[in-house]
Write a protein that holds these residues in place. Sequence first.
Motif, PDB file in Angstrom:
ATOM      1  N   LEU A  65       1.258 107.214 -62.914  1.00  0.00           N
ATOM      2  CA  LEU A  65       1.183 107.677 -61.519  1.00  0.00           C
ATOM      3  C   LEU A  65      -0.247 107.959 -61.068  1.00  0.00           C
ATOM      4  N   LEU A  66      -1.163 108.117 -62.002  1.00  0.00           N
ATOM      5  CA  LEU A  66      -2.563 108.297 -61.616  1.00  0.00           C
ATOM      6  C   LEU A  66      -3.117 107.049 -60.927  1.00  0.00           C
ATOM      7  N   LYS A  67      -2.375 105.932 -61.010  1.00  0.00           N
ATOM      8  CA  LYS A  67      -2.777 104.675 -60.358  1.00  0.00           C
ATOM      9  C   LYS A  67      -1.958 104.403 -59.098  1.00  0.00           C
ATOM     10  N   HIS A  68      -1.071 105.313 -58.728  1.00  0.00           N
ATOM     11  CA  HIS A  68      -0.167 105.095 -57.596  1.00  0.00           C
ATOM     12  C   HIS A  68      -0.949 104.976 -56.292  1.00  0.00           C
ATOM     13  N   PRO A  94      -3.718 112.156 -74.784  1.00  0.00           N
ATOM     14  CA  PRO A  94      -3.714 110.726 -74.448  1.00  0.00           C
ATOM     15  C   PRO A  94      -4.021 110.442 -72.970  1.00  0.00           C
ATOM     16  N   ALA A  95      -3.892 111.438 -72.113  1.00  0.00           N
ATOM     17  CA  ALA A  95      -4.141 111.261 -70.687  1.00  0.00           C
ATOM     18  C   ALA A  95      -5.615 111.413 -70.331  1.00  0.00           C
ATOM     19  N   VAL A  96      -6.432 111.874 -71.259  1.00  0.00           N
ATOM     20  CA  VAL A  96      -7.846 112.147 -70.951  1.00  0.00           C
ATOM     21  C   VAL A  96      -8.567 110.921 -70.386  1.00  0.00           C
ATOM     22  N   PRO A  97      -8.465 109.730 -70.977  1.00  0.00           N
ATOM     23  CA  PRO A  97      -9.169 108.585 -70.388  1.00  0.00           C
ATOM     24  C   PRO A  97      -8.727 108.287 -68.947  1.00  0.00           C
ATOM     25  N   ALA A  98      -7.443 108.387 -68.677  1.00  0.00           N
ATOM     26  CA  ALA A  98      -6.951 108.130 -67.312  1.00  0.00           C
ATOM     27  C   ALA A  98      -7.446 109.202 -66.342  1.00  0.00           C
ATOM     28  N   LEU A 103     -11.621 110.578 -61.975  1.00  0.00           N
ATOM     29  CA  LEU A 103     -12.800 111.257 -61.430  1.00  0.00           C
ATOM     30  C   LEU A 103     -13.563 110.365 -60.459  1.00  0.00           C
ATOM     31  N   ASN A 104     -13.258 109.069 -60.469  1.00  0.00           N
ATOM     32  CA  ASN A 104     -13.889 108.113 -59.561  1.00  0.00           C
ATOM     33  C   ASN A 104     -12.964 107.691 -58.422  1.00  0.00           C
TER      34      ASN A 104
END
Length: 144
Positions: A65-68, A94-98, A103-104
Amino acid sequence: MNPNKRVNDMTEPEININELAAKRDVAGLIAALKSKNNSTRYSAASAISKLGPDAEAAIPALIELLKHWDAMTRVAAAGAIGKIGITCKEIAAPAVPALQEALNDREPMVRRVAGTALEDIDPELWVGWDEDDDPDAEIFNDVL
């Protein structure tokens, strides 16, 4: 109609987020994250955020959902990951990279909540910002 139920659209059944949350039905809440209805997704993420380590199975769906396309859905997902991370950092790791990618994001609110979520998971990940230089700081503080 029951006011606790969210009506998605004519193709989706009603989803009672309050009932799923009361039952701690993580699978049901994950299914609600896939709703076409923005309010349902947001409410499901909010309910998941209160489950702590019990919500481990929701992390992959929240990362997705971070890409929604909807900014408030991305905000809700980042916030839920952060709340889970406060209670169990290993589950949220596991969510840290996403979150770092978020942040961008083009939306300032998403960037702010992603930064806060990273800090919740691990204070050393805090990216910080100067509220005096951020025109969205007042809005952000009102939301959280």
